[in-house]
Design a protein around this motif. Structure first.
Motif, mmCIF file in Angstrom:
data_model
loop_
_atom_site.group_PDB
_atom_site.id
_atom_site.type_symbol
_atom_site.label_atom_id
_atom_site.label_comp_id
_atom_site.label_asym_id
_atom_site.label_seq_id
_atom_site.Cartn_x
_atom_site.Cartn_y
_atom_site.Cartn_z
ATOM 1 N N ASP A 1 -2.794 3.867 -9.533
ATOM 2 C CA ASP A 1 -3.827 4.640 -8.856
ATOM 3 C C ASP A 1 -4.412 5.742 -9.743
ATOM 4 O O ASP A 1 -3.685 6.600 -10.254
ATOM 5 N N TYR A 2 -5.726 5.699 -9.932
ATOM 6 C CA TYR A 2 -6.469 6.708 -10.692
ATOM 7 C C TYR A 2 -5.839 6.964 -12.075
ATOM 8 O O TYR A 2 -5.728 8.101 -12.538
ATOM 9 N N TYR A 3 -5.462 5.880 -12.713
ATOM 10 C CA TYR A 3 -4.856 5.962 -14.043
ATOM 11 C C TYR A 3 -5.916 6.077 -15.128
ATOM 12 O O TYR A 3 -5.759 6.810 -16.102
ATOM 13 N N SER A 4 -7.027 5.357 -14.961
ATOM 14 C CA SER A 4 -7.984 5.204 -16.053
ATOM 15 C C SER A 4 -8.580 6.530 -16.528
ATOM 16 O O SER A 4 -8.710 6.759 -17.737
ATOM 17 N N PHE A 5 -8.931 7.429 -15.606
ATOM 18 C CA PHE A 5 -9.568 8.669 -16.040
ATOM 19 C C PHE A 5 -8.616 9.536 -16.858
ATOM 20 O O PHE A 5 -9.054 10.372 -17.672
ATOM 21 N N GLN A 6 -7.306 9.325 -16.659
ATOM 22 C CA GLN A 6 -6.342 10.162 -17.352
ATOM 23 C C GLN A 6 -6.330 9.890 -18.857
ATOM 24 O O GLN A 6 -5.952 10.752 -19.650
ATOM 25 N N TYR A 7 -6.750 8.685 -19.260
ATOM 26 C CA TYR A 7 -6.935 8.421 -20.682
ATOM 27 C C TYR A 7 -7.998 9.347 -21.265
ATOM 28 O O TYR A 7 -7.863 9.859 -22.383
ATOM 29 N N SER B 1 -7.314 9.655 -1.251
ATOM 30 C CA SER B 1 -6.378 9.024 -2.183
ATOM 31 C C SER B 1 -6.417 9.723 -3.536
ATOM 32 O O SER B 1 -5.401 9.786 -4.236
ATOM 33 N N LEU B 2 -7.572 10.252 -3.921
ATOM 34 C CA LEU B 2 -7.662 10.992 -5.187
ATOM 35 C C LEU B 2 -6.773 12.222 -5.134
ATOM 36 O O LEU B 2 -5.974 12.468 -6.049
ATOM 37 N N GLU B 3 -6.887 12.993 -4.063
ATOM 38 C CA GLU B 3 -6.050 14.183 -3.909
ATOM 39 C C GLU B 3 -4.576 13.801 -3.880
ATOM 40 O O GLU B 3 -3.735 14.451 -4.520
ATOM 41 N N SER B 4 -4.248 12.725 -3.155
ATOM 42 C CA SER B 4 -2.863 12.287 -3.036
ATOM 43 C C SER B 4 -2.264 11.955 -4.393
ATOM 44 O O SER B 4 -1.133 12.354 -4.712
ATOM 45 N N THR B 5 -3.020 11.234 -5.208
ATOM 46 C CA THR B 5 -2.519 10.823 -6.517
ATOM 47 C C THR B 5 -2.349 12.014 -7.455
ATOM 48 O O THR B 5 -1.313 12.159 -8.113
ATOM 49 N N LEU B 6 -3.345 12.864 -7.521
ATOM 50 C CA LEU B 6 -3.302 13.982 -8.471
ATOM 51 C C LEU B 6 -2.355 15.087 -8.020
ATOM 52 O O LEU B 6 -1.804 15.808 -8.855
ATOM 53 N N HIS C 1 -12.037 3.151 -3.496
ATOM 54 C CA HIS C 1 -11.071 3.830 -2.624
ATOM 55 C C HIS C 1 -11.773 4.499 -1.444
ATOM 56 O O HIS C 1 -11.286 4.450 -0.304
ATOM 57 N N GLN C 2 -12.913 5.122 -1.719
ATOM 58 C CA GLN C 2 -13.638 5.791 -0.636
ATOM 59 C C GLN C 2 -14.134 4.790 0.396
ATOM 60 O O GLN C 2 -14.149 5.085 1.597
ATOM 61 N N ARG C 3 -14.518 3.597 -0.057
ATOM 62 C CA ARG C 3 -14.952 2.577 0.892
ATOM 63 C C ARG C 3 -13.799 2.168 1.809
ATOM 64 O O ARG C 3 -13.984 2.016 3.027
#
Length: 602
Positions: free
Chosen positions: A522-528, A254-259, A471-473
């Protein structure tokens, strides 16, 4: 501490200029109906895009006009609902707007599969031969980059139709927290009750009265804990939807998919997390400095926002606008004039902390015929000024990009968006620290800086670690429960606190539940965190008067998504594929910690 005003008692100049979008709710309903009836105008091109360039040009023109109309519908409904989540009519409007946007995505879903079937060679020849198509060159390149993950027209239509029901989890979380939750009142040290709502919570957390902070923090968290199972089921559903989309589009994670969508290497995520863990001792040091400055034996989570200054600096809204404009003066008079007029004349900002207003703050992106709008609860302090600066960064970004680019290039990545917002805070803070040397004022500004870093360089990386693990779980077929998520979150915060803060594991562990927007993107927080790093690097270029710094940054804002975000950073003067901007930003944070320690030690 005043109670929240009912929405109908808020002064007009403190509300957003809704009538500039649609004169009345009836006008909105009429346009919504006409919009839905117009959707067949794009469907008529299905199966005909490859016949000749004129068909493609006309189809893209029709699509862009529909998207512009859809954006106005979305903004009007979203803002109407957000300023008063208890308004059932506004909630209904918002639901209908979301449905209409999903219908547009479904109606236009044939375009990408059909362009892929035409083939890159033929499309490239059309682009080379017809100047009208040149602006779509990046769009076509990006489409073929994603080719392996674009499905058939039939599957794409289904995926488009799913966008509406898939928003249900986020919608439920927002309605539960913003409309249904009724919090137990806080109490001050004298036993006086204080109304606790989403729009008053932040002000209470900055109160000099420790009992106010404690009871506000505990009562706020306890309400989320009361509904922990519902919130956990809801967030788990959202994560499962992300994993479904990942698998539907044939990604490995899901990380790869989002980025991948914005061509961001996964290494950018991991670089941030690795740097964050490396610099945790700096945060541990800060917690100890804060404990000593407050004069408490044990630092508590609700002490993170406690004022360290003897007196809070009052910052009325108009003063905040002045200081932000002064800080952004290097951007030029046109930039500042537009921003000032938007705040003081054109009512870009809905700022009253009224009853029913949703938590947090945001800026809606504008369209060529609609200026941006900001929602926040302004509380006449440095922190609120900082939030205003942040959201104005988003607003100026959207305003400039949508007037420089076709609408297909105005949905830029969050790492780019959060750079623009944090850039405003960087510039405003630098101006204030340089121009007022009063000790109390300096502490107030440094507190704002640490509050901002705490949110974007501590909370957000911690949430990102939580996101990756949860997500990995799900990807591995494991279960997520309220208790397992609370335990995971409490463990991550315990590591971040480093034994320098008491950890109330239940109330700290429910933090994921309190982020009813961020956790559902999805994976929004790290982008801050990436954004704040890039913002400091780009801000330094302007503050150091480097050649072309202003022009480079304006081009960065105007580019929208017409250039991949990582490449856009490089064009503006910063390489976000390396850890250097992150490391440099931690060095800036360390400098703030040093200054704060010196100012509060005597």
């Amino acid at each position: 501490m005043p109670t929240s005003l009912p929405r109908n008692k808020v002064k007009k100049n403190e509300t957003w200029n809704s009538e500039s979008v649609f004169a009345t709710p009836e006008a909105f309903e009429s346009e919504l109906k006409n919009f839905v009836e117009s959707l067949p105008t794009i469907k008529k091109f299905q199966g005909h895009l490859g016949e000749k360039p004129d068909n493609l040009i006309e189809a893209m023109s029709v699509l862009e006009k529909l998207q512009a109309r859809a954006n106005k519908i979305r903004v009007y409904a979203n803002m109407s609902h957000s300023v008063n989540t208890a308004d059932q009519n506004a909630a209904a409007m918002n639901g209908k707007a979301v449905s209409a946007l999903a219908q547009l995505r479904a109606a236009a879903s044939f375009i990408d599969p059909e362009l892929l079937s035409i083939g890159k060679e033929k499309l490239q020849k059309w682009i080379n031969d017809d100047p009208r198509l040149k602006l779509y060159a990046h769009y076509v390149d990006d489409l073929f980059r994603k080719q392996a993950h674009v499905r058939s027209a039939e599957v794409e239509e289904i995926l488009g139709m799913l966008q509406d029901p898939f928003r249900g989890a986020a919608g439920t979380a927002g309605m539960l927290a913003n409309a249904d939750f009724k919090f137990k009142p806080a109490r001050d040290s004298k036993g006086k009750q204080i109304e606790l709502t989403q729009s008053t919570h932040d002000r209470m957390m900055g109160s000099p009265d420790r009992k106010t902070r404690q009871t506000a923090w505990e009562n706020y968290r306890d309400k989320y804990l009361e509904y922990k199972n519902t919130l956990a089921s809801n967030l788990g559903t959202s994560i499962k939807q992300n994993v479904f989309n990942m698998r539907a589009r044939k990604f490995e994670s899901s990380l790869e998919s989002t980025l991948y969508d914005h061509n961001i290497p996964v290494e950018v995520f991991h670089n941030l997390i690795d740097a964050f863990k490396k610099h945790l001792p700096l945060w541990h040091r800060y917690w100890e400095i804060r404990r000593k400055a407050l004069g408490v034996k044990v630092l508590q989570p609700y002490d993170v926002w406690a004022p360290l200054s003897k007196k809070k600096v009052a910052v009325p809204f108009e003063q905040a606008v002045d200081w932000i404009c002064d800080g952004l003066a290097p951007m030029g008079s046109d930039y500042v004039r537009l921003m000032r007029k938007g705040c003081l004349e054109d009512r870009w900002v809905d700022r009253s902390p009224n009853a029913g207003k949703r938590q947090g703050a945001f800026s809606n992106r504008s369209t060529p015929d609609m200026h941006p709008f900001i929602l926040m609860s302004y509380n006449d302090n440095v922190g609120s000024m900082s939030t205003l600066a942040h959201e104005l960064g988003h607003s100026m970004h959207g305003y400039l990009s949508c007037r420089a680019q076709p609408i297909i290039y105005t949905q830029y990545s969050s790492v780019v968006a959060e750079t623009a917002s944090n850039f405003h805070q960087v510039m405003t803070r630098a101006h204030l620290l340089d121009n007022n040397k009063d000790k109390n004022f300096q502490i107030n500004v440094l507190e704002e800086a640490m509050g901002n870093f705490h949110r974007y360089f501590f909370i957000m990386p911690t949430l990102a670690r939580f996101e990756l693990e949860t997500h990995q779980r799900i990807e591995k077929g494991q279960a997520l429960t309220a208790d397992s998520m609370i335990e995971l979150m409490a463990d991550l915060f315990s590591e971040g606190y480093g034994g320098k803060m008491n950890v109330d594991r239940q109330r700290v562990g429910i933090t994921w539940g309190t982020f009813t927007t961020h956790m559902y993107i999805d994976y929004y927080s790290f982008q801050y965190s990436i954004g704040i790093s890039a913002a400091h690097a780009l801000g330094k270029r302007l503050l150091d008067h480097q050649p072309n710094a202003v022009e480079d940054y304006l081009n960065f804002l105007k580019a929208g998504s017409s250039v991949y975000g990582i490449e856009l950073f490089k064009q503006a003067g910063v390489d976000m594929t390396t850890t250097k901007p992150i490391e440099d930003t931690f060095a800036i944070l360390e400098g703030y910690v040093d200054r704060l320690e010196k100012l509060t030690s005597h």
